[in-house]
Design an enzyme around this catalytic site. Structure first.
Site, PDB file in Angstrom:
ATOM      1  N   CYS A  34      39.723  46.583  39.384  1.00 31.36           N
ATOM      2  CA  CYS A  34      40.367  47.887  39.500  1.00 31.36           C
ATOM      3  C   CYS A  34      41.033  48.291  38.185  1.00 31.36           C
ATOM      4  O   CYS A  34      41.895  47.574  37.665  1.00 31.36           O
ATOM      5  CB  CYS A  34      41.394  47.856  40.628  1.00 31.36           C
ATOM      6  SG  CYS A  34      42.443  49.310  40.709  1.00 31.36           S
ATOM      7  N   CYS A  59      44.783  48.862  38.507  1.00 34.93           N
ATOM      8  CA  CYS A  59      45.492  47.584  38.611  1.00 34.93           C
ATOM      9  C   CYS A  59      45.716  46.982  37.227  1.00 34.93           C
ATOM     10  O   CYS A  59      46.802  46.436  36.934  1.00 34.93           O
ATOM     11  CB  CYS A  59      44.701  46.621  39.472  1.00 34.93           C
ATOM     12  SG  CYS A  59      44.403  47.205  41.161  1.00 34.93           S
TER      13      CYS A  59
END
Length: 454
Positions: free
Chosen positions: A53, A56
């Site tokens: 991600c 993230c």
């Protein structure tokens, strides 16, 4: 030699430890399946992430700073992170549906963080939620301290009552957004006037408002509407949050880098209306300014000229545009009153037509943004499929045309061959004799006879 190698290894380990401490990694614990059984003994602030991600990865250095600061101030909250793809059952149990998801876990309760992903905002959230649900204000000095520290906070004044039970229920739901306190009537500042007790108040913008059940409706809904300051610097995330309040948002869309009179004047007009008319409009309107028109353009599906004023209803994507220039606060107040009494027609909305229009607009915007940011990538992504489709269409078209032409030529040649054979046979056929012929007649082939018969 061996001793030197050991010293070098120790130096390397010490360097790694120092780097981890410098970047905060040493204060963020990597969590595994054992966390499910051990977590209830402590309060945890957890980042559920996915290794692939992009958001993230962007949050990771900020999260390390959060862990470092929480440790340095001696906070009881422990900071951790969990790979939600490796421990999907645990993540699913906590209701993780996207990445990254930030939660504060306290006992059997789990609180979602929905604010900006900055270090200060995340730490503020952890302090607020990890503490008492309703914090007491035992003295006027403590009350003044809280006023200086928080821009917006709520206070229950009075003893035990059904209103207090509703207040506790609302706090348990909305503690993720704001602070809740309780105080006696003696602690409340002298300028506060209470018509009846018990009461719930919100303090913000250097003033206060008292909850009125008859005018304001449900207590939780009122708190959700009043948890913002009256004037805000608005961005896309905040507009999304304001959609839950049901309020209209009057925004001056400006360029903050532009110091011209028109840009600063519109901002001042909105600030003046928010300050001087808040008693009239604070129940229905939120005020603020936004830097740039990119987000507004995507919301309105139109190119807004900057500077300008727009009123948004983010709950149903409707908006109101001025048909004249705002010269002063009185013009803005008149425009707001016209919206409230229904004389200004709303544009946009969330009808099926508007949704289809938004899909087309978003697709167009995506394509344009790709070509602007990377023309070569845009040509590759869109040019290659179009080229393949064009070649296929051309191949299908030319294949049909050539086939018909070849078939037509074949039929013409076949007819010409048959005609030529008939002419040659008719020339070679001997003329019959009336007296008969001494030469015996040679039998012709069967196919020639059939052709003659035809």
């Amino acid at each position: 030699m061996a001793a030197w190698s050991r010293r070098a290894a120790l130096r390397l380990c010490a360097t790694v430890v120092l780097l981890d401490v410098a970047f905060g990694k040493g204060f963020v614990e990597d969590l595994d399946e054992s966390f499910k059984d051990n977590r209830k003994d402590d309060i945890w602030l957890v980042d559920f992430y996915a290794p692939w991600c992009g958001h993230c990865k962007k949050l990771e250095p900020i999260w390390n700073e959060v862990g470092l600061e929480m440790n340095s101030i001696g906070s009881p909250v422990k900071v951790g992170k969990m790979d939600a793809t490796s421990y999907s059952s645990i993540a699913s149990e906590f209701g993780v549906r996207g990445y990254p998801t930030i939660k504060l876990l306290k006992g059997d309760l789990a609180y979602n963080y929905r604010g900006p992903r900055t270090k200060d905002d995340i730490i503020e959230f952890a302090h607020r939620v990890s503490g008492a649900l309703i914090r007491p204000l035992p003295s006027q000095q403590m009350f003044e301290h809280v006023q200086k520290r928080h821009h917006v906070f709520f206070v229950y004044v009075g003893g035990e009552s059904p209103l207090k039970e509703k207040y506790i229920d609302a706090a348990s739901e909305l503690i993720v957004y704001t602070y809740f306190y309780s105080a006696s009537e003696e602690v409340v500042p002298e300028y506060v006037t209470l018509k009846e007790m018990p009461a719930v108040l919100v303090f913000k913008d250097e003033t206060y408002f008292v909850y009125d059940e008859y005018e304001d409706g449900d207590l939780s809904s009122w708190i959700n509407r009043e948890r913002f300051q009256n004037y805000l610097t608005v961005d896309g995330f905040l507009l999304y949050e304001l959609g839950d309040t049901g309020k209209l948002v009057a925004v001056a869309v400006i360029d903050e880098k532009n110091t011209s009179i028109e840009h600063t004047r519109l901002k001042s007009v909105i600030q003046e209306v928010a300050r001087d008319y808040r008693d009239h409009f604070h129940r229905d309107f939120q005020f603020g300014h936004m830097d740039g028109n990119d987000y507004i353009n995507s919301l309105l599906m139109d190119e807004l000229t900057v500077p300008t004023v727009v009123v948004l209803n983010t709950s149903n994507q409707q908006y109101f545009l001025l048909d004249r220039q705002v010269e002063n606060a009185e013009d803005m107040v008149q425009f707001i009153n016209n919206i409230l009494d229904g004389t200004v027609e709303a544009q946009g909305g969330d009808s099926i037509f508007q949704r289809l229009k938004r899909i087309a607009f978003d697709a167009k915007s995506t394509i344009v943004s790709i070509f602007k940011s990377s023309p070569l990538m845009g040509c590759f992504l869109f040019g290659l499929p179009l080229g393949v489709i064009s070649i296929m269409c051309y191949g299908i078209y030319t294949a049909d045309t050539d086939g018909g032409y070849i078939e037509e030529r074949y039929e013409i040649c076949e007819n010409e061959t048959e005609s030529q054979e008939l002419m040659e046979e008719s020339k070679e056929e001997p003329e019959p004799s009336s007296a008969g012929s001494l030469v015996p007649t040679v039998q012709e082939p069967k196919d020639v006879l059939e052709k003659k018969k035809d």
